[in-house]
Design an enzyme around this catalytic site. Sequence first.
Site, PDB file in Angstrom:
ATOM      1  N   GLY A  19      43.034  97.759  69.418  1.00  0.00           N
ATOM      2  CA  GLY A  19      42.512  96.408  69.571  1.00  0.00           C
ATOM      3  C   GLY A  19      41.533  96.070  68.462  1.00  0.00           C
ATOM      4  N   GLY A  21      38.240  93.456  67.737  1.00  0.00           N
ATOM      5  CA  GLY A  21      37.281  92.553  68.355  1.00  0.00           C
ATOM      6  C   GLY A  21      36.358  91.924  67.343  1.00  0.00           C
ATOM      7  N   GLY A  22      35.449  91.086  67.852  1.00  0.00           N
ATOM      8  CA  GLY A  22      34.513  90.400  66.973  1.00  0.00           C
ATOM      9  C   GLY A  22      33.486  91.327  66.364  1.00  0.00           C
ATOM     10  N   MET A  23      33.192  92.448  67.047  1.00  0.00           N
ATOM     11  CA  MET A  23      32.173  93.370  66.561  1.00  0.00           C
ATOM     12  C   MET A  23      32.779  94.643  65.990  1.00  0.00           C
ATOM     13  SD  MET A  23      29.004  95.103  68.692  1.00  0.00           S
ATOM     14  CE  MET A  23      30.033  96.234  69.629  1.00  0.00           C
ATOM     15  N   ALA A  24      33.844  95.135  66.611  1.00  0.00           N
ATOM     16  CA  ALA A  24      34.388  96.428  66.207  1.00  0.00           C
ATOM     17  C   ALA A  24      35.890  96.452  66.435  1.00  0.00           C
ATOM     18  CB  ALA A  24      33.716  97.544  66.999  1.00  0.00           C
ATOM     19  N   VAL A  26      39.102  99.054  67.611  1.00  0.00           N
ATOM     20  CA  VAL A  26      39.311 100.258  68.405  1.00  0.00           C
ATOM     21  C   VAL A  26      40.646 100.878  68.001  1.00  0.00           C
ATOM     22  CG1 VAL A  26      39.458 101.224  70.723  1.00  0.00           C
ATOM     23  CG2 VAL A  26      38.001  99.245  70.310  1.00  0.00           C
ATOM     24  N   LYS A  41      35.937 103.657  68.445  1.00  0.00           N
ATOM     25  CA  LYS A  41      35.469 102.304  68.158  1.00  0.00           C
ATOM     26  C   LYS A  41      34.666 102.356  66.859  1.00  0.00           C
ATOM     27  CE  LYS A  41      34.183  99.318  71.332  1.00  0.00           C
ATOM     28  NZ  LYS A  41      33.437  98.541  72.366  1.00  0.00           N
ATOM     29  N   ASP A 135      28.670  91.569  80.939  1.00  0.00           N
ATOM     30  CA  ASP A 135      29.971  91.039  80.525  1.00  0.00           C
ATOM     31  C   ASP A 135      31.077  91.672  81.368  1.00  0.00           C
ATOM     32  OD1 ASP A 135      31.734  89.462  79.114  1.00  0.00           O
ATOM     33  OD2 ASP A 135      31.930  90.849  77.434  1.00  0.00           O
TER      34      ASP A 135
END
Length: 673
Positions: A19, A21-24, A26, A41, A135
């Site tokens: 995956g 994401g906006g930060m990291a 995976v 990650k 979250d």
Amino acid sequence: MIDKVYLLGERYRIIDTLGEGGMANVYLAEDIILQRKVAVKVLRLDLQKEPQIEERFQREALATSELSHPNIVSVLDVGTDQGLPYMVMEYVDGPDLKEYIGENSPLDLHEVIRIMDQILSAVALAHKHNVIHRDLKPQNILLDRRGNVKIADFGIAVALNQSSITQTNSVMGSVHYMSPEQTRGGLVTKQSDIYSLGIILYELITGKVPFNGETPVSIALKHAQEPIPSIRKKDPKVPQALENVVLRATAKDPRDRYATAQEMKADLDTSLDFSRKDEEVFVPNHRINDDETIILPGFKKADNDVTKQNTEQEKSSPKETAKEQHHDFWQGVRAHKWWFIFMGIAAVLIVLIMIFALGGNQDHQPAGVRVPDVTNLAEGKAKAKIEDAGFTIGNTVKRHSDSVAVGKVIETKPAAGEMLKKGQVIDLVISSGAGMIKVPDVENTDYEEAATKLEELGFDVIRENQYSNDIDEGKVISQSIAAGVEVKPKQTTITLVVSQGKAPKPKKNLIKLKDLKNYSLKSAQDYAKEYGLTLQIIQEYSDHVEKGMIISMRPDAGTRVKRGSTVTVVVSKGPKEDAKDTNVTKTFTVDYQAPADETQGDNHREAEEKENAKGNHVQIYIRDDDHSLGNIYRDLYIKRDMSFSIPFSLKDGSGQLRVVRDGETILNEKVTK
């Protein structure tokens, strides 16, 4: 993006992308040392120089590593590679809860409760450590092949003692599962997580989220202002007691929600009971003032929202409109030639309506009083609260409970919230603690079979791998609590030592010690286990090193030592002035004592070899606020020197530790704060 042939940290071979994401990002990777799949990650390259993002990444690693629970994704390692931070986690081979709901909805209600119980158990542990997730949503909840829940992504989690807990005028989390106070930029508490859990429970039951909209703003406004849509209107088969769990968890005012995740779990677990079939709809005690709604920077208004707002501003105010309508009405009445007759009739009607209303109010005063909620209160306090409300105490019944402490109220009969006349009898159900059960013998059985058997009985199971020349690979060598011992399964974790097969021949006799400073204690323990080292742990207060992180080590990093050598690490307890913990951790090592090699007869020698096949029999007894010296705390066999870290709860004074090896007491000492 990392190349799929890249070896991260000289240990983790990237296999595939899981995956982005906006930060990291995976990745699926292979640990080439332990030869197992892991999830890695890695902070995105373009965010490497963003201090806030890197801090959030480090906070996730720290928050998750401190939460050891079977329903929370474990952090196995943290590090940096060419300046890029990464975090290694257990790989969960299964869908997330969002995908699972989409593929299997509608779910059986017992399955809903089974899944939700695991989520609540994990959140309860996080809240116990004062960590708020912030979250919680189905996309952050994974399911493995056996259907076990694993909560992931503590990237925006915060500790209650951190200054960042109050994010005024900012939005953190996903809008479909966000509490009203989060949309307003208010204080985020444990009840904010409980609201999100209520929305997840709603989605598990119905297959859909309660609120949707064209923009995040419209969804946030619905969470803040609109009641949760009725589940029973869509599906009357859902018991009112189960819908009440959703309604209470998602109350607009945090004061009306469950005080703890354990309390929500206890209520949920009885929601399908026949005794609750006639339960009334939950009604909150508080109302939130919705006169002013703040739109936070995390949301963006759509063009149609702005147009609608401008149009409304151009209209007359409600007072001016009402005044104009009032004036037009009386002008019309006076223009009629019989206007005075109309006026007389209107006056008589008004008087009659007032008389009827006043009389009706007197006749229809509330005839009952609501039964107070005394769940989780001590018996004495509960009785006083019920009597203060005007009721009479009836029978008191004892019942086992895994979630309510001994001596506290599980429920009342009639249930809390019901309207009754004063003087009626209220029965109490009091917890007698968790039920005891004998630990089964799972040694020399397949690990998967053993783990399933123990988990079905309510135990948490931890796996430890160990080489064995006698036990086949994948089978249990030993169990941390001996078979036949009676324990409380919901409060007990059993460690199963599982055979990895025969030990490979060591490639190197000497090991160059890696620098463990600023690593977590778990990372150091994994490192010691991997290289066959014995870890000696010392705890000290530190103003500069975070609690749980390693301050120093002996021998120093870079020193070459033999396998089996002892490495001493000093672990930070945090600043001394902030230490309010009444728990004391006692660390010690039990030396393995090989059987004496004496000249004996063949029959006698065979009998002794059979007796020592399992290793040294170690029994640990402790006395503190929660344990008696007369009960075994841990019972296991060892074939090598083994270190132990035992927590003592010493609110009321000193404790005691006694260690017995093969029937001989080798350690007996007092433990103090």
